[in-house]
Design a protein around this motif. Structure first.
Motif, PDB file in Angstrom:
ATOM      1  N   CYS A   1       0.815  -1.215   0.000  1.00  0.00           N
ATOM      2  CA  CYS A   1       0.000   0.000   0.000  1.00  0.00           C
ATOM      3  C   CYS A   1       0.849   1.267   0.000  1.00  0.00           C
ATOM      4  O   CYS A   1       0.362   2.344  -0.337  1.00  0.00           O
ATOM      5  CB  CYS A   1      -0.961  -0.010   1.179  1.00  0.00           C
ATOM      6  SG  CYS A   1      -2.072  -1.434   1.135  1.00  0.00           S
ATOM      7  N   SER A   2       2.146   1.136   0.312  1.00  0.00           N
ATOM      8  CA  SER A   2       3.039   2.300   0.313  1.00  0.00           C
ATOM      9  C   SER A   2       3.285   2.830  -1.098  1.00  0.00           C
ATOM     10  O   SER A   2       3.830   3.917  -1.253  1.00  0.00           O
ATOM     11  CB  SER A   2       4.367   1.955   0.990  1.00  0.00           C
ATOM     12  OG  SER A   2       5.122   1.066   0.183  1.00  0.00           O
ATOM     13  N   PHE A   3       2.878   2.093  -2.120  1.00  0.00           N
ATOM     14  CA  PHE A   3       3.024   2.552  -3.501  1.00  0.00           C
ATOM     15  C   PHE A   3       1.941   3.565  -3.880  1.00  0.00           C
ATOM     16  O   PHE A   3       2.029   4.187  -4.934  1.00  0.00           O
ATOM     17  CB  PHE A   3       2.973   1.366  -4.467  1.00  0.00           C
ATOM     18  CG  PHE A   3       4.244   0.570  -4.553  1.00  0.00           C
ATOM     19  CD1 PHE A   3       4.998   0.564  -5.713  1.00  0.00           C
ATOM     20  CD2 PHE A   3       4.695  -0.186  -3.481  1.00  0.00           C
ATOM     21  CE1 PHE A   3       6.168  -0.178  -5.812  1.00  0.00           C
ATOM     22  CE2 PHE A   3       5.860  -0.941  -3.565  1.00  0.00           C
ATOM     23  CZ  PHE A   3       6.602  -0.932  -4.735  1.00  0.00           C
ATOM     24  N   ALA A   4       0.909   3.710  -3.063  1.00  0.00           N
ATOM     25  CA  ALA A   4      -0.193   4.630  -3.360  1.00  0.00           C
ATOM     26  C   ALA A   4       0.273   6.074  -3.203  1.00  0.00           C
ATOM     27  O   ALA A   4       1.195   6.349  -2.423  1.00  0.00           O
ATOM     28  CB  ALA A   4      -1.366   4.347  -2.422  1.00  0.00           C
ATOM     29  N   PRO A   5      -0.362   6.983  -3.915  1.00  0.00           N
ATOM     30  CA  PRO A   5      -1.456   6.802  -4.872  1.00  0.00           C
ATOM     31  C   PRO A   5      -0.941   6.337  -6.242  1.00  0.00           C
ATOM     32  O   PRO A   5       0.206   6.566  -6.593  1.00  0.00           O
ATOM     33  CB  PRO A   5      -2.065   8.198  -4.976  1.00  0.00           C
ATOM     34  CG  PRO A   5      -0.909   9.114  -4.756  1.00  0.00           C
ATOM     35  CD  PRO A   5      -0.017   8.405  -3.759  1.00  0.00           C
ATOM     36  N   VAL A   6      -1.820   5.722  -6.990  1.00  0.00           N
ATOM     37  CA  VAL A   6      -1.472   5.222  -8.312  1.00  0.00           C
ATOM     38  C   VAL A   6      -1.707   6.340  -9.331  1.00  0.00           C
ATOM     39  O   VAL A   6      -2.773   6.942  -9.352  1.00  0.00           O
ATOM     40  CB  VAL A   6      -2.333   3.992  -8.677  1.00  0.00           C
ATOM     41  CG1 VAL A   6      -1.999   3.492 -10.069  1.00  0.00           C
ATOM     42  CG2 VAL A   6      -2.149   2.889  -7.654  1.00  0.00           C
ATOM     43  N   PRO A   7      -0.707   6.615 -10.178  1.00  0.00           N
ATOM     44  CA  PRO A   7      -0.891   7.642 -11.211  1.00  0.00           C
ATOM     45  C   PRO A   7      -2.061   7.294 -12.132  1.00  0.00           C
ATOM     46  O   PRO A   7      -2.317   6.127 -12.424  1.00  0.00           O
ATOM     47  CB  PRO A   7       0.423   7.617 -11.987  1.00  0.00           C
ATOM     48  CG  PRO A   7       1.406   6.970 -11.082  1.00  0.00           C
ATOM     49  CD  PRO A   7       0.624   6.019 -10.229  1.00  0.00           C
ATOM     50  N   ARG A   8      -2.743   8.326 -12.575  1.00  0.00           N
ATOM     51  CA  ARG A   8      -3.857   8.135 -13.502  1.00  0.00           C
ATOM     52  C   ARG A   8      -3.584   8.805 -14.848  1.00  0.00           C
ATOM     53  O   ARG A   8      -4.475   8.977 -15.656  1.00  0.00           O
ATOM     54  CB  ARG A   8      -5.142   8.665 -12.882  1.00  0.00           C
ATOM     55  CG  ARG A   8      -5.668   7.754 -11.789  1.00  0.00           C
ATOM     56  CD  ARG A   8      -6.889   8.373 -11.110  1.00  0.00           C
ATOM     57  NE  ARG A   8      -7.563   7.464 -10.202  1.00  0.00           N
ATOM     58  CZ  ARG A   8      -7.143   7.150  -8.996  1.00  0.00           C
ATOM     59  NH1 ARG A   8      -6.005   7.638  -8.540  1.00  0.00           N
ATOM     60  NH2 ARG A   8      -7.836   6.342  -8.222  1.00  0.00           N
ATOM     61  N   ASP A   9      -2.322   9.153 -15.077  1.00  0.00           N
ATOM     62  CA  ASP A   9      -1.947   9.773 -16.351  1.00  0.00           C
ATOM     63  C   ASP A   9      -1.919   8.716 -17.446  1.00  0.00           C
ATOM     64  O   ASP A   9      -1.570   7.557 -17.186  1.00  0.00           O
ATOM     65  CB  ASP A   9      -0.566  10.416 -16.244  1.00  0.00           C
ATOM     66  CG  ASP A   9      -0.522  11.501 -15.175  1.00  0.00           C
ATOM     67  OD1 ASP A   9      -1.515  12.240 -15.043  1.00  0.00           O
ATOM     68  OD2 ASP A   9       0.491  11.586 -14.459  1.00  0.00           O
ATOM     69  N   PRO A  10      -2.244   9.123 -18.676  1.00  0.00           N
ATOM     70  CA  PRO A  10      -2.163   8.162 -19.785  1.00  0.00           C
ATOM     71  C   PRO A  10      -0.739   7.639 -19.940  1.00  0.00           C
ATOM     72  O   PRO A  10       0.231   8.386 -19.784  1.00  0.00           O
ATOM     73  CB  PRO A  10      -2.570   8.997 -21.007  1.00  0.00           C
ATOM     74  CG  PRO A  10      -3.361  10.129 -20.455  1.00  0.00           C
ATOM     75  CD  PRO A  10      -2.763  10.423 -19.103  1.00  0.00           C
ATOM     76  N   LEU A  11      -0.620   6.353 -20.228  1.00  0.00           N
ATOM     77  CA  LEU A  11       0.693   5.747 -20.443  1.00  0.00           C
ATOM     78  C   LEU A  11       1.229   6.181 -21.806  1.00  0.00           C
ATOM     79  O   LEU A  11       0.457   6.346 -22.762  1.00  0.00           O
ATOM     80  CB  LEU A  11       0.604   4.227 -20.353  1.00  0.00           C
ATOM     81  CG  LEU A  11       0.241   3.685 -18.968  1.00  0.00           C
ATOM     82  CD1 LEU A  11       0.016   2.179 -19.018  1.00  0.00           C
ATOM     83  CD2 LEU A  11       1.331   4.033 -17.960  1.00  0.00           C
ATOM     84  N   PRO A  12       2.554   6.348 -21.924  1.00  0.00           N
ATOM     85  CA  PRO A  12       3.141   6.810 -23.185  1.00  0.00           C
ATOM     86  C   PRO A  12       3.370   5.691 -24.206  1.00  0.00           C
ATOM     87  O   PRO A  12       4.141   5.858 -25.144  1.00  0.00           O
ATOM     88  CB  PRO A  12       4.469   7.418 -22.728  1.00  0.00           C
ATOM     89  CG  PRO A  12       4.843   6.634 -21.518  1.00  0.00           C
ATOM     90  CD  PRO A  12       3.530   6.310 -20.835  1.00  0.00           C
ATOM     91  N   PHE A  13       2.703   4.549 -24.001  1.00  0.00           N
ATOM     92  CA  PHE A  13       2.832   3.416 -24.914  1.00  0.00           C
ATOM     93  C   PHE A  13       1.529   2.632 -24.857  1.00  0.00           C
ATOM     94  O   PHE A  13       0.774   2.732 -23.888  1.00  0.00           O
ATOM     95  CB  PHE A  13       4.018   2.519 -24.526  1.00  0.00           C
ATOM     96  CG  PHE A  13       4.185   2.310 -23.039  1.00  0.00           C
ATOM     97  CD1 PHE A  13       3.362   1.446 -22.329  1.00  0.00           C
ATOM     98  CD2 PHE A  13       5.166   3.013 -22.344  1.00  0.00           C
ATOM     99  CE1 PHE A  13       3.518   1.267 -20.957  1.00  0.00           C
ATOM    100  CE2 PHE A  13       5.328   2.837 -20.968  1.00  0.00           C
ATOM    101  CZ  PHE A  13       4.499   1.967 -20.281  1.00  0.00           C
ATOM    102  N   PRO A  14       1.208   1.854 -25.907  1.00  0.00           N
ATOM    103  CA  PRO A  14      -0.012   1.044 -25.886  1.00  0.00           C
ATOM    104  C   PRO A  14       0.025   0.049 -24.729  1.00  0.00           C
ATOM    105  O   PRO A  14       1.091  -0.474 -24.375  1.00  0.00           O
ATOM    106  CB  PRO A  14       0.019   0.308 -27.228  1.00  0.00           C
ATOM    107  CG  PRO A  14       0.987   1.041 -28.078  1.00  0.00           C
ATOM    108  CD  PRO A  14       1.972   1.683 -27.142  1.00  0.00           C
ATOM    109  N   SER A  15      -1.136  -0.187 -24.161  1.00  0.00           N
ATOM    110  CA  SER A  15      -1.189  -1.140 -23.052  1.00  0.00           C
ATOM    111  C   SER A  15      -2.489  -1.921 -23.067  1.00  0.00           C
ATOM    112  O   SER A  15      -3.509  -1.459 -23.587  1.00  0.00           O
ATOM    113  CB  SER A  15      -1.000  -0.425 -21.714  1.00  0.00           C
ATOM    114  OG  SER A  15      -1.970   0.583 -21.554  1.00  0.00           O
TER     115      SER A  15
END
Length: 183
Positions: free
Chosen positions: A110-124
């Motif tokens: 949980c220490s990785f939070a918050p999770v980014p919500r920006d678009p990824l710069p590559f297809p996923s």
């Protein structure tokens, strides 16, 4: 793109991927695949995990495709803005854990939070289960939309790991092959 045309970097989640996990099996089966090792699989450090992913991408000699599971998905998304432009051609993200709600997850995860919500710069491609104990399907869809990922409904597949019956996971390998043709 074919698997032989790229470096496939496999990003396991919390506790790593044991020998029976589909990621470990794929690392042994895919000629250009390798696991990005972390210093401590059981006490993950967000900065260290991101740095190791960035270093692995920088060391790649061909275009890169990421294959991430669980906390590896979060680490990949967090590392994305730091990756050299144009090297990562795509990412297959499997069983994203909702670390913001911390459903059945250790505190270190949980220490990785918050999770980014920006678009990824590559297809996923985000593969999500309707019965994942660590993330609701609706939350996976929400994050996938924010990242610009295509979301694949894996049905009632649990956390898509050995415990949920996904040792070799041939369906996932077929999904990877299909995704690779789009890159």
């Amino acid at each position: 793109m074919k698997t032989g045309d790229c470096d496939i970097l496999i990003l396991p989640g919390y506790a790593g991927s044991g020998d029976e996990h589909w990621q470990a099996r794929w690392a042994g089966r895919l000629r250009t695949g390798r696991v990005v090792e972390q210093a401590d699989w059981h006490h993950p450090d967000p900065e260290d995990w991101r740095a190791r992913i960035v270093a692995a991408v920088q060391e790649a000699t061909r275009p890169v495709v990421l294959i991430a599971h669980s906390l590896g998905v979060v680490a990949a998304v967090e590392a994305a803005p730091c990756l050299p432009a144009g090297i990562v051609r795509g990412a297959m993200l499997v069983a994203f854990p909702d670390i913001e709600t911390c459903r059945n997850l250790p505190a270190s995860v949980c220490s990785f939070a918050p999770v980014p919500r920006d678009p990824l710069p590559f297809p996923s491609l985000l593969v999500a289960s309707r019965t994942d104990p660590h993330c609701s399907y609706a939350r996976a869809e929400e994050f996938g939309a924010a990242w610009g990922a295509s979301v694949v409904d894996a049905g009632e597949a649990g956390h898509i790991n050995v415990a949920s019956g996904h040792g070799p996971w041939p369906e996932g390998l077929m999904r990877l092959a299909g995704f690779m043709t789009t890159l």
